[in-house]
Write a protein that holds these residues in place. Structure first.
Motif, short mmCIF file in Angstrom:
data_model
loop_
_atom_site.label_atom_id
_atom_site.label_comp_id
_atom_site.label_asym_id
_atom_site.label_seq_id
_atom_site.Cartn_x
_atom_site.Cartn_y
_atom_site.Cartn_z
N THR A 149 0.83 -1.22 0.00
CA THR A 149 0.00 0.00 0.00
C THR A 149 0.85 1.26 0.00
O THR A 149 0.33 2.35 -0.16
N GLY A 150 2.16 1.09 0.19
CA GLY A 150 3.01 2.25 0.38
C GLY A 150 2.79 2.85 1.76
O GLY A 150 1.92 2.42 2.52
N ILE A 151 3.60 3.82 2.11
CA ILE A 151 3.42 4.53 3.38
C ILE A 151 2.41 5.65 3.14
O ILE A 151 2.55 6.45 2.21
N LEU A 152 1.40 5.71 3.96
CA LEU A 152 0.32 6.68 3.78
C LEU A 152 0.79 8.07 4.18
O LEU A 152 1.71 8.23 4.98
N PRO A 153 0.15 9.12 3.64
CA PRO A 153 0.52 10.49 4.03
C PRO A 153 0.30 10.69 5.52
O PRO A 153 -0.58 10.07 6.12
N ARG A 154 1.09 11.58 6.12
CA ARG A 154 1.01 11.76 7.55
C ARG A 154 1.54 13.15 7.93
O ARG A 154 2.16 13.84 7.13
N GLY A 155 1.27 13.53 9.17
CA GLY A 155 1.83 14.74 9.73
C GLY A 155 3.11 14.41 10.47
O GLY A 155 3.56 13.26 10.47
N PRO A 156 3.69 15.39 11.13
CA PRO A 156 3.27 16.79 11.18
C PRO A 156 3.61 17.53 9.90
O PRO A 156 4.27 16.98 9.02
N ALA A 157 3.18 18.78 9.84
CA ALA A 157 3.40 19.58 8.65
C ALA A 157 4.89 19.91 8.50
O ALA A 157 5.66 19.87 9.46
N ALA A 158 5.29 20.22 7.28
CA ALA A 158 6.67 20.60 7.02
C ALA A 158 7.03 21.80 7.89
O ALA A 158 6.24 22.73 8.06
N GLY A 159 8.23 21.77 8.44
CA GLY A 159 8.68 22.85 9.30
C GLY A 159 8.36 22.65 10.76
O GLY A 159 8.84 23.40 11.61
N GLY A 218 9.10 -5.12 -11.06
CA GLY A 218 9.99 -6.15 -11.56
C GLY A 218 9.76 -7.52 -10.98
O GLY A 218 10.56 -8.43 -11.21
N SER A 219 8.69 -7.71 -10.24
CA SER A 219 8.51 -8.94 -9.47
C SER A 219 7.85 -10.07 -10.24
O SER A 219 7.68 -11.17 -9.70
N GLY A 220 7.43 -9.83 -11.45
CA GLY A 220 6.78 -10.87 -12.23
C GLY A 220 5.37 -11.19 -11.79
O GLY A 220 4.83 -12.24 -12.11
N GLY A 221 4.73 -10.31 -11.04
CA GLY A 221 3.37 -10.54 -10.57
C GLY A 221 3.29 -11.04 -9.15
O GLY A 221 2.19 -11.16 -8.60
N SER A 222 4.43 -11.32 -8.51
CA SER A 222 4.41 -11.76 -7.13
C SER A 222 4.08 -10.63 -6.17
O SER A 222 3.53 -10.85 -5.09
N VAL A 223 4.43 -9.41 -6.57
CA VAL A 223 4.22 -8.24 -5.72
C VAL A 223 3.48 -7.19 -6.52
O VAL A 223 3.77 -6.95 -7.69
N GLY A 224 2.50 -6.57 -5.88
CA GLY A 224 1.76 -5.47 -6.48
C GLY A 224 1.91 -4.23 -5.65
O GLY A 224 2.27 -4.28 -4.46
N TYR A 225 1.67 -3.11 -6.25
CA TYR A 225 1.69 -1.83 -5.54
C TYR A 225 0.44 -1.06 -5.93
O TYR A 225 0.08 -1.01 -7.11
N VAL A 226 -0.22 -0.47 -4.95
CA VAL A 226 -1.38 0.34 -5.24
C VAL A 226 -1.21 1.69 -4.54
O VAL A 226 -0.88 1.77 -3.36
N GLU A 227 -1.39 2.76 -5.30
CA GLU A 227 -1.25 4.11 -4.77
C GLU A 227 -2.48 4.44 -3.94
O GLU A 227 -3.60 4.46 -4.44
N CYS A 228 -2.26 4.71 -2.65
CA CYS A 228 -3.38 4.96 -1.73
C CYS A 228 -3.39 6.37 -1.16
O CYS A 228 -4.42 6.83 -0.66
N GLY A 229 -2.26 7.05 -1.21
CA GLY A 229 -2.14 8.33 -0.53
C GLY A 229 -3.17 9.36 -0.95
O GLY A 229 -3.68 10.12 -0.11
N TYR A 230 -3.49 9.39 -2.25
CA TYR A 230 -4.41 10.41 -2.74
C TYR A 230 -5.79 10.32 -2.10
O TYR A 230 -6.53 11.30 -2.03
N ALA A 231 -6.14 9.12 -1.61
CA ALA A 231 -7.47 8.92 -1.03
C ALA A 231 -7.66 9.75 0.24
O ALA A 231 -8.80 10.00 0.64
N PHE A 232 -6.57 10.18 0.86
CA PHE A 232 -6.66 10.92 2.12
C PHE A 232 -6.43 12.42 1.94
O PHE A 232 -6.50 13.17 2.92
#
Length: 455
Positions: A149-159, A218-232
């Motif tokens: 799923t990747g690492i989801l967006p998170r805080g704290p804010a920049a700075g 490059g995994s040949g279908g053994s591993v998938g990735y789905v972009e989830c961050g935009y949902a939040f």
């Protein structure tokens, strides 16, 4: 990297780990339902059970209901422990949590945010920790696919100053809301401070997720990735939506539903995908056969696009080494490229996705060019000369030289270039294995780490 070395925790963690081991062994036995989808992770995953450190909370019950609506308990399990890092999860999967009689068809992996937010691990170390977990799952559960799923967006804010993450739930009295703790709120300022993106950890999150995409591709279908961050995020990507992630770390019940709405189709697609190969770089794809790539394709691993010919072709490489080479390229965490030693100016004919992710250059600016485009004003001429002489003699080269990301960032490249030979022993290609690290990250690292990195 310590993030990729199994590490146990104590107290309630041990009890939860034992519970998950028991649930894994019992699944599919004595009339109990099989686990077809397994979620592995930290507090975000544990909230799918409605618990924090094994204790049930009313505030988390709605998140469990959201999980069960999308992934019914008769076919799914969630093994998550609050506060876990990659090394803790790695210990868990190495010690019983994958002891299924009937392996799940898909494991959904969401881990790494605590490495960045609690331990201040680098993006490289965090990625290597996640990769170690992936490889352990694939080894222990033959035939199972892993969805990242990747690492989801998170805080704290920049700075913002670094701060400890909150618990998996909090009251509605968050920053900017009227409450006894905040009697004179400033909603606009509170929103900006708490929910604005990019956040303090966004650069590292992007770097990790780019590497995870490359791993999946490059995994040949053994591993998938789905972009989830935009949902939040808001439509413009400038802020986390507060109703979906009130504490800017853990999805709320509504956030869980938004997340699962993205995950569920990806899980189903990965489950129903063709049987995995050792590497998609094998066979027609490795030869760059456009007709075999199926147009835009439907692979989960690359955001719904077929990875295909953007990596180039291994057609000119001897068939005797092509299979081994394709596996190395697929699973290596490093930036790898293959150059044609028989062509004028020795152009790159193949590069793995890690090469693109770590250098910032797209395929059109890589394929067909000599790899000297990575050099710059800080590149040592003597090292380059020694490399050219080794190539001219058809010998292997080891060395460190300064390279540059497309955005101008200095990269220390611990480079190995090895000759590839045909059936008659003639050198036809060179493979470059490049361990890239931002120069600043090494300058800021302790002396012991700099020494190990130099090796």
């Amino acid at each position: 990297a310590h993030a990729g070395i199994p590490e146990r925790r104590v107290d309630m963690w041990e009890a939860l780990h034992a519970t998950f081991c028991r649930e894994a062994k019992e699944a599919g036995t004595q009339g109990r339902p099989r686990c077809r989808t397994l979620f592995l992770g930290d507090s975000i995953t544990e909230a799918c059970r409605g618990t924090q450190f094994g204790e049930y909370y009313d505030e988390l019950a709605a998140r469990r209901r959201a999980f069960e609506d999308f992934f019914p308990l008769k076919e799914a399990r969630a093994f998550g422990i609050s506060g876990d890092r990659t090394q803790n999860l790695l210990y868990r999967v190495c010690n019983g949590e994958l002891s299924f009689r009937h392996p799940p068809s898909v494991v959904v992996l969401c881990i790494g945010t605590n490495n960045l937010g609690r331990d201040n691990d680098s993006a490289e170390d965090t990625f290597l920790g996640i990769r170690a977990v992936v490889l352990e799952i694939l080894q222990r559960l033959p035939g199972t696919r892993v969805l990242l799923t990747g690492i989801l967006p998170r805080g704290p804010a920049a700075g913002s100053p670094p701060q400890m993450p909150p618990t998996p739930f909090e009251s509605d009295a968050y920053v900017g809301q009227d409450s006894p703790l905040n009697p004179k709120p400033n909603p606009k300022e509170g929103f900006k401070r708490k929910y604005s993106q990019p956040g303090l950890h966004t650069p590292a999150i992007v770097a990790v997720n780019d590497r995870l995409k490359a791993l999946a591709s490059g995994s040949g279908g053994s591993v998938g990735y789905v972009e989830c961050g935009y949902a939040f995020l808001t439509t413009d990507g400038g802020a986390i939506r507060p109703e979906l992630m009130r504490d800017v770390l853990h999805p709320s019940a509504e956030g869980m539903r938004a997340w699962f709405a993205v995950l569920k189709p990806a899980v189903d697609a990965l489950r129903n995908a063709p049987a995995p190969r050792d590497s998609w770089y094998e066979g027609p794809r490795a030869l760059g056969d456009a007709a075999s790539l199926g147009g835009d394709g439907a692979t989960v691993a690359n955001g719904g696009r077929d990875p295909g010919a953007h990596n180039g072709s291994l057609e000119s490489v001897s068939p005797g080494v092509r299979l081994a080479l394709s596996r190395l390229i697929a699973w290596s965490p490093h930036a790898l490229c293959v150059a044609d030693a028989t062509a004028k100016d020795q152009p790159i004919v193949f590069a793995n996705d890690n090469f693109y992710a770590q250098t910032g250059y797209p395929p059109r600016e890589v394929l067909g060019r000599n790899c000297r485009f990575l050099q710059g004003p800080g590149t040592d001429g003597e090292t380059v000369r020694a490399m050219r002489e080794a190539i001219a003699r058809g010998e292997e080269f080891h060395g460190r030289l300064m390279n540059y990301h497309k955005n101008g960032t200095s990269l220390v490249n611990s480079l190995v270039m090895s000759p590839l030979r045909d059936e008659k022993g003639r050198v036809t290609h060179f493979i470059g294995i490049q361990r890239l690290a931002p120069a600043k990250s090494l300058d800021d690292a302790p002396a012991e780490y700099q020494f190990r990195a130099a090796l």
